[in-house]
Write a protein that holds these residues in place. Structure first.
Motif, PDB file in Angstrom:
ATOM      1  N   GLU A 138       0.842  -1.197   0.000  1.00 18.56           N
ATOM      2  CA  GLU A 138       0.000   0.000   0.000  1.00 18.56           C
ATOM      3  C   GLU A 138       0.883   1.256   0.000  1.00 18.56           C
ATOM      4  O   GLU A 138       1.935   1.273   0.644  1.00 18.56           O
ATOM      5  N   TYR A 140       2.489   4.706   0.989  1.00 18.34           N
ATOM      6  CA  TYR A 140       2.815   5.208   2.321  1.00 18.34           C
ATOM      7  C   TYR A 140       3.049   6.708   2.230  1.00 18.34           C
ATOM      8  O   TYR A 140       3.677   7.187   1.289  1.00 18.34           O
ATOM      9  N   ASN A 155      -0.073   4.609   6.363  1.00 16.17           N
ATOM     10  CA  ASN A 155      -0.613   4.094   5.108  1.00 16.17           C
ATOM     11  C   ASN A 155      -1.519   5.152   4.484  1.00 16.17           C
ATOM     12  O   ASN A 155      -2.315   5.781   5.174  1.00 16.17           O
ATOM     13  N   TYR A 157      -4.108   4.984   2.280  1.00 12.12           N
ATOM     14  CA  TYR A 157      -5.548   4.770   2.194  1.00 12.12           C
ATOM     15  C   TYR A 157      -6.266   5.123   3.492  1.00 12.12           C
ATOM     16  O   TYR A 157      -7.376   5.633   3.469  1.00 12.12           O
ATOM     17  N   SER A 158      -5.651   4.872   4.622  1.00 19.54           N
ATOM     18  CA  SER A 158      -6.304   5.183   5.895  1.00 19.54           C
ATOM     19  C   SER A 158      -6.084   6.632   6.327  1.00 19.54           C
ATOM     20  O   SER A 158      -6.615   7.049   7.350  1.00 19.54           O
ATOM     21  N   ASN A 159      -5.334   7.400   5.536  1.00 26.10           N
ATOM     22  CA  ASN A 159      -5.040   8.793   5.891  1.00 26.10           C
ATOM     23  C   ASN A 159      -5.356   9.789   4.776  1.00 26.10           C
ATOM     24  O   ASN A 159      -4.856  10.911   4.797  1.00 26.10           O
TER      25      ASN A 159
END
Length: 173
Positions: A138, A140, A155, A157-159
């Motif tokens: 993923e 970064y 990561n 996608y989560s941020n």
């Protein structure tokens, strides 16, 4: 933005200055929202499909040109054992950037990474932002806000929403 390796027949016309090194051919008659773009730096007859508004953005063409030029580097470009940078990694990076950058965002500096990826980075407006796109994990992100003394990484996608607040400060002049 979907990738295509099919060369379309017909004349080419520049979206802007010929110095940019890209040309546009209509994908289908009467369809104005999708075009196919080819870069002089990309291997002959390779096209990538992109939205017309995206290709007119401040960041897209300089970034795509820089990334595709990295794909021409041979394996071992670091004088050791770095793999070639695959076109699929570049396409993935461009698709993701298209989803998070505004049309007026400044283009990032683009550098190769030893695992065969690309890194997009901005060092401006009191920010140091780096997004690492590797082929096997993923993306970064690392952000250093020099004005507010706020640093974070994680990561992508989560941020994404958190990152967008910082990217808004990167409007092209």
């Amino acid at each position: 933005m979907a990738a295509s390796a099919i060369a379309l027949p017909g004349p080419r016309r520049g979206l802007s200055d010929r110095d940019c090194g890209y040309f546009v051919t209509a994908a289908r008659s009467g369809e104005l929202s999708r075009i196919s773009v080819t870069w002089d730096l990309a291997p002959k007859n390779e096209l990538i499909e992109a939205d017309a508004a995206l290709t007119c953005s401040a960041w897209f063409l300089p970034t795509a040109t820089a990334m595709f030029s990295l794909a021409s580097m041979p394996a071992g470009w670091d004088s050791r054992s770095a793999p070639r940078i695959e076109r699929s990694t570049i396409e993935r990076a461009l698709r993701l950037l298209a989803g998070i950058l505004e049309s007026r965002s400044a283009p990032p500096a683009v550098v190769p990474t030893v695992p065969g990826g690309v890194q997009a980075e901005w060092h401006m407006a009191g920010l140091d932002i780096e997004i690492d796109f590797c082929p096997d994990r993923e993306p970064y992100v690392s952000v250093e806000d020099l004005r507010n003394r706020n640093d974070w990484e994680g990561n992508l996608y989560s941020n994404i929403e958190r990152l967008r607040t910082y990217l808004a400060r990167l409007q092209a002049a």
